[in-house]
Design a protein around this motif. Structure first.
Motif, mmCIF file in Angstrom:
data_model
loop_
_atom_site.group_PDB
_atom_site.id
_atom_site.type_symbol
_atom_site.label_atom_id
_atom_site.label_comp_id
_atom_site.label_asym_id
_atom_site.label_seq_id
_atom_site.Cartn_x
_atom_site.Cartn_y
_atom_site.Cartn_z
ATOM 1 N N GLY A 11 0.809 -1.210 0.000
ATOM 2 C CA GLY A 11 0.000 0.000 0.000
ATOM 3 C C GLY A 11 0.842 1.259 0.000
ATOM 4 N N VAL A 12 0.375 2.270 -0.698
ATOM 5 C CA VAL A 12 1.071 3.559 -0.732
ATOM 6 C C VAL A 12 0.121 4.634 -0.210
ATOM 7 C CG1 VAL A 12 2.510 2.845 -2.670
ATOM 8 C CG2 VAL A 12 0.380 4.064 -3.112
ATOM 9 N N PRO A 13 0.642 5.720 0.346
ATOM 10 C CA PRO A 13 -0.222 6.762 0.929
ATOM 11 C C PRO A 13 -0.970 7.537 -0.142
ATOM 12 C CG PRO A 13 2.081 7.439 0.993
ATOM 13 C CD PRO A 13 2.067 6.015 0.541
ATOM 14 N N PRO A 14 -2.092 8.164 0.205
ATOM 15 C CA PRO A 14 -2.843 8.993 -0.747
ATOM 16 C C PRO A 14 -1.951 10.078 -1.344
ATOM 17 C CG PRO A 14 -4.101 8.664 1.275
ATOM 18 C CD PRO A 14 -2.721 8.119 1.539
ATOM 19 N N GLY A 15 -2.138 10.290 -2.630
ATOM 20 C CA GLY A 15 -1.362 11.318 -3.312
ATOM 21 C C GLY A 15 -0.015 10.862 -3.812
ATOM 22 N N CYS A 16 0.390 9.658 -3.463
ATOM 23 C CA CYS A 16 1.683 9.134 -3.919
ATOM 24 C C CYS A 16 1.552 8.675 -5.369
ATOM 25 C CB CYS A 16 2.111 7.964 -3.024
ATOM 26 S SG CYS A 16 3.689 7.243 -3.484
ATOM 27 N N ASP A 17 2.436 9.133 -6.227
ATOM 28 C CA ASP A 17 2.420 8.754 -7.649
ATOM 29 C C ASP A 17 2.998 7.350 -7.790
ATOM 30 O OD1 ASP A 17 3.174 8.411 -10.432
ATOM 31 O OD2 ASP A 17 2.844 10.563 -10.664
ATOM 32 N N ARG A 18 2.142 6.378 -8.065
ATOM 33 C CA ARG A 18 2.576 4.991 -8.081
ATOM 34 C C ARG A 18 3.505 4.661 -9.251
ATOM 35 N NH1 ARG A 18 -2.745 1.525 -7.475
ATOM 36 N NH2 ARG A 18 -3.728 3.358 -8.425
ATOM 37 N N MET A 19 3.379 5.373 -10.363
ATOM 38 C CA MET A 19 4.313 5.125 -11.458
ATOM 39 C C MET A 19 5.713 5.595 -11.090
ATOM 40 S SD MET A 19 2.962 3.328 -13.743
ATOM 41 C CE MET A 19 4.501 3.309 -14.658
#
Length: 368
Positions: free
Chosen positions: A133-141
């Motif tokens: 999981g990544v935090p909100p707003g984190c650009d996953r690309m």
């Protein structure tokens, strides 16, 4: 201290007959029903009738993951044994007759077989998938770009598919060779950020190359269902500690990429070339390969490459120390692919015929 990300693990398994070691084309509905009962909400039917998946809950730490999979694997083994069946976890089965296998009943899988024909039929393979999981707003690309170069090392640790249709393929991960026959299943496109990802996806949908609800099957991808980055490159791991080691390393990589924002890997064209080359070497040679270092771009062994990762990531817990120790053990003593080949050689040296020797390899691939 790195940010602590939650994670989940998906494991694929083949069902095998305990007497013959073979994968049945059509296991009885009772067998699948009992697997479903044993796992409850964590059960999933995979693309073949003889293949199932365990999709875990969300974990906060490695102890939770270990407890869950120890229980679920044991529950499945016990349930299947009562039906004369076993649980096979290596990425490829050494003798399975893939042409005889039947697609699972759901319409989604039947459509895959209709669209991709022999490519789908040949994909009688088990993978290990890890969601972080990544935090909100984190650009996953951007996260994917930062960790991409290390993925071939994780593939090395997981390699478990050297045999196919009774033959030594010459590859330690033949599963990834077969994966290369599918569209959108290699390394992800070099997309710099989420906006580029959305433009790329829209282009493929607009031109009929991807369904509106279609998925990319990249070696690492942003999940469409969850706010996660999903690792998909790894072979299935019969030994639970191998799977947990890889999941923990990937989680550490993602955490570090979020907190440090330093490029861990292929963020420019030249480093992406390195990632692609290391990917091929990992498939072909596994832990015996010579790789290209990500920063100095000099030859490095798999052990040396792991040491570079160990220098990069903080070892601030007993779990982290244990994970790196286990990874070192795999690279020194052999991954599951090495164990299969050693088992085959020993069985032949002991005078067993090829069929009996391959059956011994099947036993090695059973989930612990």
């Amino acid at each position: 201290m790195a940010r602590s990300c939650t994670f989940g693990i998906e494991e694929e398994y083949l069902l095998v007959n305990l007497g013959t070691g073979q994968v049945p084309a059509t296991p009885s509905p009772a067998v699948i029903g009992r697997c479903r009962e044993a796992l409850g909400q964590y059960f999933a039917q995979e693309m073949f009738r003889s293949q199932i998946e365990v999709a875990s809950p969300v974990f906060a730490n490695l102890s939770e993951a270990r407890e869950f999979f120890q229980y679920s694997r044991q529950r499945l083994r016990t349930t299947l044994a009562e039906e004369g069946m076993g649980l096979y976890g290596a990425a490829s089965h050494p003798t399975a007759a893939w042409l005889r296998q039947k697609p699972a009943a759901p319409a989604h899988y039947r459509q895959l077989f209709a669209d991709y024909r022999h490519v789908a039929r040949r994909s009688l393979l088990n993978g290990l998938h890890v969601h972080v999981g990544v935090p909100p707003g984190c650009d996953r690309m951007q996260v994917i770009n930062r960790v991409l170069g290390w993925l071939p090392l994780l593939l090395v640790l997981s390699t478990s598919s050297p045999l196919w249709v009774g033959q030594h393929t010459g590859y330690m991960s033949y599963r990834r060779v077969i994966c290369g026959e599918w569209p959108h299943m290699g390394l992800p496109e070099p997309l710099p950020d989420w906006a580029a990802y959305e433009r790329y996806r829209a282009l493929l949908q607009r031109t009929g190359s991807l369904a509106v609800d279609g998925d990319f099957w990249w070696a690492i991808r942003p999940s469409r269902r969850f706010p996660t980055v999903e690792l998909r490159i790894c072979d299935g791991c019969p030994q639970l500690e191998d799977a947990l080691c890889i999941a923990a390393l990937f989680r550490h990589l993602v955490e570090h990429s979020i907190t440090s924002r330093h490029d861990l890997a292929a963020s420019n064209r030249e480093l992406r070339w390195v990632a692609q080359e290391n990917y091929w070497r990992a498939m072909r040679h596994g832990r015996q390969g010579e790789f290209i270092g990500l920063h100095e771009q000099r030859p490095v062994t798999a052990e040396g490459w792991l040491a570079q990762l160990q220098e990069l990531l903080p070892i601030d817990t007993a779990d982290a120390e244990r994970v790196f120790y286990h990874a070192q053990h795999l690279l020194r003593e052999g991954t599951h692919a090495d164990q299969q080949l050693q088992c085959l050689a020993q069985a032949r040296a002991a005078g067993l015929g090829r069929a009996q020797a391959l059956q011994a390899v099947v036993a090695v691939g059973a989930c612990n």
